[in-house]
Design a protein around this motif. Structure first.
Motif, PDB file in Angstrom:
ATOM      1  N   PRO A 152     -13.470 -29.673  -6.583  1.00  0.00           N
ATOM      2  CA  PRO A 152     -12.786 -29.057  -7.729  1.00  0.00           C
ATOM      3  C   PRO A 152     -11.721 -29.954  -8.353  1.00  0.00           C
ATOM      4  N   THR A 153     -11.325 -31.034  -7.663  1.00  0.00           N
ATOM      5  CA  THR A 153     -10.296 -31.914  -8.218  1.00  0.00           C
ATOM      6  C   THR A 153     -10.875 -32.967  -9.154  1.00  0.00           C
ATOM      7  N   LEU A 154     -12.212 -33.068  -9.220  1.00  0.00           N
ATOM      8  CA  LEU A 154     -12.837 -34.066 -10.079  1.00  0.00           C
ATOM      9  C   LEU A 154     -13.291 -33.411 -11.376  1.00  0.00           C
ATOM     10  N   SER A 155     -12.966 -34.054 -12.489  1.00  0.00           N
ATOM     11  CA  SER A 155     -13.206 -33.431 -13.795  1.00  0.00           C
ATOM     12  C   SER A 155     -14.650 -33.554 -14.258  1.00  0.00           C
ATOM     13  N   THR A 156     -15.358 -34.581 -13.812  1.00  0.00           N
ATOM     14  CA  THR A 156     -16.734 -34.794 -14.268  1.00  0.00           C
ATOM     15  C   THR A 156     -17.707 -34.331 -13.191  1.00  0.00           C
ATOM     16  N   PRO A 157     -18.452 -33.255 -13.428  1.00  0.00           N
ATOM     17  CA  PRO A 157     -19.393 -32.788 -12.403  1.00  0.00           C
ATOM     18  C   PRO A 157     -20.558 -33.751 -12.249  1.00  0.00           C
ATOM     19  N   LEU A 158     -21.153 -33.724 -11.071  1.00  0.00           N
ATOM     20  CA  LEU A 158     -22.322 -34.545 -10.814  1.00  0.00           C
ATOM     21  C   LEU A 158     -23.554 -33.914 -11.439  1.00  0.00           C
ATOM     22  N   THR A 159     -24.509 -34.749 -11.803  1.00  0.00           N
ATOM     23  CA  THR A 159     -25.807 -34.235 -12.224  1.00  0.00           C
ATOM     24  C   THR A 159     -26.565 -33.734 -11.000  1.00  0.00           C
ATOM     25  N   ASP A 160     -27.635 -32.997 -11.231  1.00  0.00           N
ATOM     26  CA  ASP A 160     -28.451 -32.502 -10.118  1.00  0.00           C
ATOM     27  C   ASP A 160     -29.001 -33.655  -9.294  1.00  0.00           C
ATOM     28  N   ASP A 161     -29.420 -34.729  -9.951  1.00  0.00           N
ATOM     29  CA  ASP A 161     -29.961 -35.879  -9.231  1.00  0.00           C
ATOM     30  C   ASP A 161     -28.878 -36.555  -8.400  1.00  0.00           C
ATOM     31  N   GLN A 162     -27.682 -36.682  -8.960  1.00  0.00           N
ATOM     32  CA  GLN A 162     -26.589 -37.296  -8.206  1.00  0.00           C
ATOM     33  C   GLN A 162     -26.228 -36.440  -6.994  1.00  0.00           C
ATOM     34  N   ALA A 210     -28.207 -34.370  -5.385  1.00  0.00           N
ATOM     35  CA  ALA A 210     -29.298 -34.491  -4.411  1.00  0.00           C
ATOM     36  C   ALA A 210     -29.189 -35.790  -3.632  1.00  0.00           C
ATOM     37  N   ASP A 211     -28.849 -36.881  -4.306  1.00  0.00           N
ATOM     38  CA  ASP A 211     -28.699 -38.173  -3.631  1.00  0.00           C
ATOM     39  C   ASP A 211     -27.596 -38.114  -2.578  1.00  0.00           C
ATOM     40  N   ILE A 212     -26.470 -37.496  -2.944  1.00  0.00           N
ATOM     41  CA  ILE A 212     -25.362 -37.414  -1.997  1.00  0.00           C
ATOM     42  C   ILE A 212     -25.738 -36.552  -0.796  1.00  0.00           C
ATOM     43  N   TYR A 213     -26.391 -35.417  -1.038  1.00  0.00           N
ATOM     44  CA  TYR A 213     -26.816 -34.576   0.083  1.00  0.00           C
ATOM     45  C   TYR A 213     -27.754 -35.350   1.010  1.00  0.00           C
ATOM     46  N   GLY A 214     -28.633 -36.158   0.442  1.00  0.00           N
ATOM     47  CA  GLY A 214     -29.518 -36.980   1.261  1.00  0.00           C
ATOM     48  C   GLY A 214     -28.756 -38.000   2.078  1.00  0.00           C
ATOM     49  N   GLU A 215     -27.725 -38.593   1.483  1.00  0.00           N
ATOM     50  CA  GLU A 215     -26.911 -39.577   2.208  1.00  0.00           C
ATOM     51  C   GLU A 215     -26.119 -38.913   3.337  1.00  0.00           C
ATOM     52  N   LEU A 216     -25.597 -37.722   3.091  1.00  0.00           N
ATOM     53  CA  LEU A 216     -24.841 -37.026   4.131  1.00  0.00           C
ATOM     54  C   LEU A 216     -25.724 -36.683   5.323  1.00  0.00           C
ATOM     55  N   ALA A 217     -26.944 -36.196   5.065  1.00  0.00           N
ATOM     56  CA  ALA A 217     -27.872 -35.913   6.157  1.00  0.00           C
ATOM     57  C   ALA A 217     -28.279 -37.197   6.869  1.00  0.00           C
ATOM     58  N   THR A 218     -28.430 -38.270   6.101  1.00  0.00           N
ATOM     59  CA  THR A 218     -28.777 -39.560   6.703  1.00  0.00           C
ATOM     60  C   THR A 218     -27.641 -40.055   7.588  1.00  0.00           C
ATOM     61  N   GLY A 219     -26.404 -39.827   7.160  1.00  0.00           N
ATOM     62  CA  GLY A 219     -25.272 -40.196   8.004  1.00  0.00           C
ATOM     63  C   GLY A 219     -25.313 -39.491   9.346  1.00  0.00           C
ATOM     64  N   ALA A 220     -25.725 -38.218   9.339  1.00  0.00           N
ATOM     65  CA  ALA A 220     -25.854 -37.490  10.598  1.00  0.00           C
ATOM     66  C   ALA A 220     -26.963 -38.078  11.460  1.00  0.00           C
ATOM     67  N   GLU A 221     -28.017 -38.576  10.845  1.00  0.00           N
ATOM     68  CA  GLU A 221     -29.105 -39.186  11.613  1.00  0.00           C
ATOM     69  C   GLU A 221     -28.640 -40.459  12.309  1.00  0.00           C
ATOM     70  N   THR A 222     -27.730 -41.202  11.695  1.00  0.00           N
ATOM     71  CA  THR A 222     -27.237 -42.428  12.323  1.00  0.00           C
ATOM     72  C   THR A 222     -26.470 -42.151  13.597  1.00  0.00           C
TER      73      THR A 222
END
Length: 748
Positions: A344-354, A356-368
């Motif tokens: 909520p502190t960031l003024s520019t929301p992410l696109t759906d693709d952005q 999705a990419d971040i959610y994929g990276e977060l899950a990948t971080g858990a895999e590491t």
């Protein structure tokens, strides 16, 4: 065999405080340990807003994930709404609760809400009415073959160290679990209830705390301890569970819940198998294990391997990476991931693709297993750019490829002469991985391994404990083999840590992110890996004495130029003196722990000791000290060996009435402290901590000295603001530590 994706009912197993078994004499640790019952409890909703308050507005729910079945515990409106209400401090609590009704009835009840005006009280009532407690689908069980006096205790000469090792050996019965068959739900979606549990057929040991299921890479170090404790049947049972999962899913998931079915963890199954056979002599397991080991390695080859053309040699290699297909918050960390994307502190929301990419990276971080660290950020820099900059999928990790190299070597060895074709194929694959690591990840000028960044098409320059994985797995570069000077140069950072810091080896030297896999946190598996890497060196490289810096210099001057990627002044400071001031960060005074031939809490120097033997001894003692002193600081005691701290001291760590915590991670700044930071409160138990300690006790028992625990002083606020700290005094040096029981989860 339990059916694939069978969902079970869940009610919580509260991890009981670990109490030291009682001793009847002053000359020997206790001979018997009672098997405690498991206390069942239910987390009570504790929303941060008034019950009459309307829930905050929500982003659109993320897409349904093909790997996660169900509409309750998988990505969707129900899971998002419950997390937005923030009923629990840990997102994992809710997804570990079974429903008390059928899936259809729960969804029908939820559908009655108007999400535009639903209140905190509505969600509290809904969860209370439709869900049970977390964890009852697992049950405590008697530990088969438990021995309170395993033979490795005879290797330990120091009485207190021997007493503590036996105490830790006595913790296994409190961490062993079975699936509670009477609490299982019927198969989804038509059953009487719904749960996230993946039922297991065999006994297993849990890490502890919020990690109430069997976990993949945790189990490797749990197994190391179980082997020392001669609990071979429990090791076999653990391996059978993993084989069941490979058979059911084609891979070993991160942990024993359906929300982990999008990812694995560092692939240590073959190594577990090999270690078990070496210790037990049981070859019969191979009939089942060999074909399933092939299935797991094929999964990594098919789903996590990419071709990489080296910018250094032009050669092309098939190299592994972590890469999870996921476009939604992790269910067990839903709120944390949701807030990362919908900050909520960031003024520019992410696109759906952005998003999705971040959610994929977060899950990948858990895999590491390293969730999370600056190691995998796209542009690591001073300051904390946050988890939105993770770029894990575009890294070729040193650690993962080292593990896979050794897996292929060990699998070839396990075949022996029974299948020469398969053995030859695995050795060829291993040779290719080795060549790729030495080309892409090894920097011969800095004498260290670094992750290869596909985005930059170059090696990163962040120094991490991953540099030690290749030697642990049998890959020693020619430059290291060429001289004792270079071999020491590879391990020179270990010498720096032992001299400069009061705790154990941190995951990175980056201490400004607040992430739990960065400094000041030091993790038990990495202490084990470093000691094993030292043991992997040929004897002809380790006979010289430990080098000392020139007058006017610190041990930092012994490190190859550029290896750490940080100047001496940029390294984390060791705090002193009842204030927030650091010890001198540069020059000889920075080596605050140096003594004659050793370091504080590093054991006793031995005549004729080579440099690698010295570092191993110091590492073993410092780890043992960290585990014992942080346990003692939270109420641990051993009658006739180690008295409990008085209440005015235990009050500092909120430990009055407690009997000691074995923490999942430690601070490299203080042996009295747990680690801190990250997404959840520091956990106690703790499987891999206990396993590494018992391995250290068995392997280095004759060089362990009595740990010297600093006294505790009144709490103060840490200088970084990342956690609550304490002040401790020791050998004229006072330094800040994290208060283990006062740390709160942060939403990075």
């Amino acid at each position: 065999m339990l059916p694939t994706l069978k969902l079970a009912a869940v009610v919580g197993l509260a991890h009981g405080v670990l109490a030291a078994p009682q001793s009847s004499t002053a000359t020997a640790p206790p001979s018997t340990v009672s098997i405690p019952s498991v206390t069942v409890s239910t987390s009570v909703p504790s929303p941060t807003a008034a019950l009459s308050a309307t829930l905050p507005s929500q982003a659109a729910p993320p897409p349904v994930q093909a790997w996660c079945i169900g509409q309750i515990f998988c990505a969707g409106s129900l899971l998002q709404t419950v997390n937005i209400a923030q009923l629990y401090s840990d997102s994992k609590t809710f997804v570990d609760k079974p429903t008390s009704k059928s899936s259809q009835q729960v969804l029908s009840d939820f559908s009655q809400f108007n999400l535009a005006n639903v209140t905190e009280g509505d969600i509290v009532n809904f969860v209370d009415a439709d869900f049970l407690g977390e964890g009852l689908e697992l049950e405590g069980v008697a530990l088969e073959g438990f021995n309170a006096n395993p033979s490795f205790l005879n290797n330990i000469t120091d009485p207190l160290s021997r007493a503590f090792a036996q105490t830790v050996n006595g913790f296994w019965p409190q961490l062993v679990r079975n699936t509670n068959q009477s609490a299982l739900c019927d198969e989804y979606p038509g059953g009487k209830c719904e749960s996230t549990l993946i039922p297991l057929n065999h006994t297993f040991v849990v890490p502890g705390g919020r990690f109430r299921e069997q976990y993949y890479w945790d189990s490797y170090w749990i197994i190391q301890g179980l082997i020392q404790s001669e609990l071979y049947s429990t090791v076999n049972a653990t391996l059978q569970n993993f084989m069941d999962e490979i058979q059911d899913f084609g891979f070993i998931p991160n942990g024993g819940r359906i929300y982990y079915l999008d990812r694995s963890q560092p692939p240590l199954f073959v190594r577990m198998l090999s270690d078990y056979i070496t210790a037990s002599g049981d070859q019969s397991i191979l009939e089942r294990a060999l074909p399933l080991a092939e299935v797991e390695l094929e999964w990594w080859a098919n789903n996590r391997t990419v071709q990489v053309k080296s910018p250094y040699t032009g050669q092309t290699y098939n190299m592994a990476r972590y890469a999870v297909s996921n476009t939604a918050p992790r269910p067990e960390s839903f709120l944390e991931d949701y807030l990362t994307v919908n900050d909520p502190t960031l003024s520019t929301p992410l696109t759906d693709d952005q998003a999705a990419d971040i959610y994929g990276e977060l899950a990948t971080g858990a895999e590491t297993g390293w969730d999370f660290t600056a190691r995998f950020q796209a542009v690591p820099a001073l300051g904390n750019p946050g988890l939105r900059t993770l770029n894990i999928k575009n890294h070729i990790p040193t650690c993962l490829n080292s593990i896979l190299y050794q897996a292929h070597i060990l699998l070839a060895d396990l075949y022996g002469t029974s299948n020469a074709t398969a053995a030859s194929s695995h050795r060829a694959t291993a040779a290719s991985i080795r060549a790729g690591l030495l080309d892409l990840n090894w920097d011969p000028s800095k004498l260290a391994f670094y992750d290869f960044n596909l985005t930059a098409n170059a090696r990163n320059d962040i120094f991490t404990t991953a540099t030690f994985y290749p030697l642990w797995n049998g890959i020693i570069p020619d430059e290291v083999m060429s001289s004792q000077s270079n071999a020491f140069g590879f391990f020179s950072s270990v010498n720096l840590v032992m001299n400069k810091y009061n705790g154990t080896f941190p995951t990175t030297f980056i201490d400004w992110t607040g992430l739990q896999w960065d400094a000041p946190n030091a993790w038990p598996p990495h202490q084990y890996i470093i000691m094993e890497a030292l043991r992997a060196l040929p004897a002809n490289l380790t006979t010289n004495a430990l080098p000392t810096p020139n007058s006017g210099s610190s041990t930092y001057s012994l490190i190859p130029s550029g290896q750490l990627g940080l100047t001496e002044d940029q390294l984390p400071g060791q705090q002193i003196g009842g204030s927030t001031k650091n010890i001198t960060k540069t020059g000889p005074d920075a080596d605050v722990n140096r003594m004659d031939g050793t370091v504080i809490n590093g054991g006793n120097a031995t005549a004729g000791e080579g440099w690698a033997q010295t570092l191993s001894r110091e590492m073993a003692n410092r780890y043992f000290t960290s585990a014992l002193c942080s346990w003692h600081a939270t109420g641990g005691s051993i009658p006739n060996f180690l008295p409990q701290l008085p209440a005015n001291q235990l009050n500092i760590t909120n430990s009055v009435g407690n009997t000691g915590n074995m923490f999942e991670k430690f601070s490299n700044l203080d042996v009295d402290s747990s680690g801190y930071g990250g997404e959840y409160t520091v956990q106690v138990g703790f499987g891999w901590t206990n396993g590494v300690l018992l391995w250290v006790a068995s392997t280095y028992g004759q060089v362990l000295s009595t740990p010297q625990c600093p006294p505790l002083y009144a709490p103060v606020t840490a200088t970084t603001g990342a956690a609550v700290g304490l002040k401790s005094s020791w050998i004229g040096v006072v330094f800040a530590v994290a208060a283990p029981l006062l740390v709160h989860a942060s939403f990075s």
